[in-house]
Design a protein around this motif. Structure first.
Motif, mmCIF file in Angstrom:
data_model
loop_
_atom_site.group_PDB
_atom_site.id
_atom_site.type_symbol
_atom_site.label_atom_id
_atom_site.label_comp_id
_atom_site.label_asym_id
_atom_site.label_seq_id
_atom_site.Cartn_x
_atom_site.Cartn_y
_atom_site.Cartn_z
ATOM 1 N N ASN A 44 14.449 15.043 67.299
ATOM 2 C CA ASN A 44 13.013 15.088 67.012
ATOM 3 C C ASN A 44 12.208 14.818 68.275
ATOM 4 O OD1 ASN A 44 13.066 12.341 67.493
ATOM 5 N ND2 ASN A 44 12.722 11.737 65.375
ATOM 6 N N GLY A 45 12.877 14.752 69.406
ATOM 7 C CA GLY A 45 12.214 14.473 70.677
ATOM 8 C C GLY A 45 12.302 13.010 71.075
ATOM 9 N N HIS A 46 12.681 12.138 70.123
ATOM 10 C CA HIS A 46 12.828 10.705 70.406
ATOM 11 C C HIS A 46 14.263 10.240 70.177
ATOM 12 C CE1 HIS A 46 8.468 10.274 70.648
ATOM 13 N NE2 HIS A 46 8.410 11.038 69.573
ATOM 14 N N VAL A 47 14.959 10.908 69.275
ATOM 15 C CA VAL A 47 16.367 10.638 68.995
ATOM 16 C C VAL A 47 17.114 11.961 69.009
ATOM 17 C CG1 VAL A 47 15.944 8.556 67.616
ATOM 18 C CG2 VAL A 47 16.062 10.773 66.484
ATOM 19 N N MET A 48 18.423 11.882 69.230
ATOM 20 C CA MET A 48 19.226 13.086 69.227
ATOM 21 C C MET A 48 20.637 12.734 68.792
ATOM 22 S SD MET A 48 20.196 15.626 72.395
ATOM 23 C CE MET A 48 21.044 14.359 73.321
ATOM 24 N N GLY A 49 21.238 13.629 68.043
ATOM 25 C CA GLY A 49 22.635 13.495 67.683
ATOM 26 C C GLY A 49 23.363 14.786 67.994
ATOM 27 N N ILE A 50 24.568 14.652 68.550
ATOM 28 C CA ILE A 50 25.418 15.798 68.855
ATOM 29 C C ILE A 50 26.759 15.558 68.169
ATOM 30 C CG2 ILE A 50 26.568 17.136 70.661
ATOM 31 C CD1 ILE A 50 24.467 16.061 72.628
ATOM 32 N N TYR A 51 27.204 16.548 67.411
ATOM 33 C CA TYR A 51 28.485 16.451 66.726
ATOM 34 C C TYR A 51 29.312 17.676 67.078
ATOM 35 C CZ TYR A 51 31.954 15.719 63.090
ATOM 36 O OH TYR A 51 33.122 15.511 62.413
ATOM 37 N N ASP A 52 30.522 17.448 67.558
ATOM 38 C CA ASP A 52 31.428 18.542 67.912
ATOM 39 C C ASP A 52 32.571 18.628 66.914
ATOM 40 O OD1 ASP A 52 30.067 19.326 70.171
ATOM 41 O OD2 ASP A 52 31.385 18.307 71.586
ATOM 42 N N ASN A 53 32.744 19.800 66.319
ATOM 43 C CA ASN A 53 33.954 20.106 65.571
ATOM 44 C C ASN A 53 34.915 20.695 66.598
ATOM 45 O OD1 ASN A 53 31.705 20.555 63.313
ATOM 46 N ND2 ASN A 53 33.637 20.004 62.348
ATOM 47 N N ILE A 54 35.848 19.891 67.036
ATOM 48 C CA ILE A 54 36.763 20.284 68.099
ATOM 49 C C ILE A 54 38.005 20.930 67.477
ATOM 50 C CG2 ILE A 54 37.992 19.442 70.141
ATOM 51 C CD1 ILE A 54 36.137 16.916 69.876
ATOM 52 N N ASP A 55 38.636 21.811 68.202
ATOM 53 C CA ASP A 55 39.822 22.537 67.730
ATOM 54 C C ASP A 55 39.530 23.298 66.446
ATOM 55 O OD1 ASP A 55 41.296 21.584 69.886
ATOM 56 O OD2 ASP A 55 41.879 19.774 68.790
ATOM 57 N N GLN A 56 38.331 23.803 66.353
ATOM 58 C CA GLN A 56 37.895 24.595 65.205
ATOM 59 C C GLN A 56 38.316 26.039 65.432
ATOM 60 O OE1 GLN A 56 35.919 23.079 62.586
ATOM 61 N NE2 GLN A 56 36.792 24.891 61.683
ATOM 62 N N GLU A 57 38.798 26.691 64.416
ATOM 63 C CA GLU A 57 39.199 28.096 64.542
ATOM 64 C C GLU A 57 38.091 28.990 63.987
ATOM 65 O OE1 GLU A 57 41.765 29.208 66.304
ATOM 66 O OE2 GLU A 57 42.178 27.104 66.752
ATOM 67 N N ASN A 58 37.066 29.207 64.774
ATOM 68 C CA ASN A 58 35.979 30.103 64.393
ATOM 69 C C ASN A 58 36.404 31.544 64.639
ATOM 70 O OD1 ASN A 58 34.102 28.041 63.734
ATOM 71 N ND2 ASN A 58 33.701 27.737 65.901
ATOM 72 N N GLU A 59 35.823 32.452 63.883
ATOM 73 C CA GLU A 59 36.114 33.872 64.061
ATOM 74 C C GLU A 59 34.961 34.499 64.838
ATOM 75 O OE1 GLU A 59 37.180 35.584 60.229
ATOM 76 O OE2 GLU A 59 38.196 33.702 59.708
ATOM 77 N N LEU A 60 35.042 34.359 66.164
ATOM 78 C CA LEU A 60 33.983 34.818 67.071
ATOM 79 C C LEU A 60 34.588 35.546 68.253
ATOM 80 C CD1 LEU A 60 31.791 31.609 67.287
ATOM 81 C CD2 LEU A 60 31.181 33.700 66.137
ATOM 82 N N ASP A 61 33.825 36.473 68.801
ATOM 83 C CA ASP A 61 34.258 37.191 69.997
ATOM 84 C C ASP A 61 33.610 36.642 71.268
ATOM 85 O OD1 ASP A 61 35.881 38.927 68.592
ATOM 86 O OD2 ASP A 61 34.250 40.339 68.230
ATOM 87 N N GLY A 62 32.918 35.571 71.185
ATOM 88 C CA GLY A 62 32.237 34.998 72.340
ATOM 89 C C GLY A 62 31.558 33.719 71.909
ATOM 90 N N ARG A 63 30.440 33.451 72.505
ATOM 91 C CA ARG A 63 29.654 32.263 72.149
ATOM 92 C C ARG A 63 28.398 32.691 71.416
ATOM 93 N NH1 ARG A 63 30.633 27.517 75.086
ATOM 94 N NH2 ARG A 63 32.420 27.739 76.465
ATOM 95 N N VAL A 64 27.994 31.879 70.442
ATOM 96 C CA VAL A 64 26.735 32.125 69.740
ATOM 97 C C VAL A 64 25.933 30.835 69.720
ATOM 98 C CG1 VAL A 64 27.620 33.975 68.283
ATOM 99 C CG2 VAL A 64 27.694 31.644 67.458
ATOM 100 N N SER A 65 24.639 30.978 69.620
ATOM 101 C CA SER A 65 23.722 29.851 69.560
ATOM 102 C C SER A 65 22.524 30.259 68.726
ATOM 103 C CB SER A 65 23.287 29.468 70.984
ATOM 104 O OG SER A 65 22.379 28.403 70.956
ATOM 105 N N PHE A 66 22.192 29.448 67.712
ATOM 106 C CA PHE A 66 21.024 29.706 66.882
ATOM 107 C C PHE A 66 20.601 28.412 66.209
ATOM 108 C CE2 PHE A 66 24.783 30.544 64.380
ATOM 109 C CZ PHE A 66 24.540 29.910 63.167
#
Length: 192
Positions: A44-66
């Motif tokens: 929100n500009g004052h706090v931030m949380g980052i969560y990584d799902n590591i070793d995830q098997e996504n079905e992607l041909d590259g990187r996506v961001s949205f």
């Protein structure tokens, strides 16, 4: 394109995202994914949380961001068998074994969140907005974490640690010019 994550992680990170902010791009969760990792970011500009799902098997041909709008998952519940996994595929968010919701990604540019991650912490104490501490407590419960530590950093962003290798929190301290002019301990030491 199929991206996998968990509903509890989405909710935890969204507890730290903005709500109704004029900076509309903060009113959701940033999803960054590659073939083996799904990262969720909420701020929100004052706090931030980052969560990584590591070793995830996504079905992607590259990187996506949205940016996933909160309305896409706020009403979703885990399936009856307590499955927590969700699949994001072509504008649809589906709880495995449960309901689906269609969404349109937020059209906006998310800020460079890596800039506010402290390189180190000083241990110098600071004061924090209690509402933001409560938001982190919601995230802590949703992630079923076992520890909750705020590593003070003076006037810089404090690191919030849940003892999870895949979660990082950052909370900015209060910057107040309020003085203790109204503080009068003698008034409270006398009996009534």
């Amino acid at each position: 394109m199929k991206i996998y994550t968990s509903l509890s992680a989405l909710r935890a990170v969204s507890a730290l995202a903005a709500r109704g902010d004029i900076r509309y791009y903060l009113n959701g969760v940033l999803i960054e994914a590659s073939a083996h990792t799904t990262r969720l970011v909420g701020t929100n500009g004052h706090v931030m949380g980052i969560y990584d799902n590591i070793d995830q098997e996504n079905e992607l041909d590259g990187r996506v961001s949205f940016i996933l709008p909160e309305s896409a998952f706020v009403l979703l519940k885990p399936a009856k068998n307590k499955l927590d996994q969700v699949v994001i595929e072509n504008g649809t968010l589906t709880v495995v074994g449960g309901a689906s919701v269609n969404f349109t990604a937020v059209d906006g540019k998310y800020p460079d969140y890596s800039r506010v991650i402290p390189e180190k912490v000083t241990g110098e104490t600071a004061q924090f907005n209690p509402d933001y501490v409560a938001d982190f407590k919601k995230a802590y419960k949703l992630l079923n974490a076992k520890t909750f530590h705020i590593h003070h950093n003076g006037h810089g962003g404090a690191v919030v640690d849940f003892g999870l290798a895949n979660f990082l929190g950052v909370m900015m301290p209060l910057r107040s010019s309020v003085s203790l002019e109204s503080y009068n301990p003698a008034a409270f030491k006398t009996s009534i």
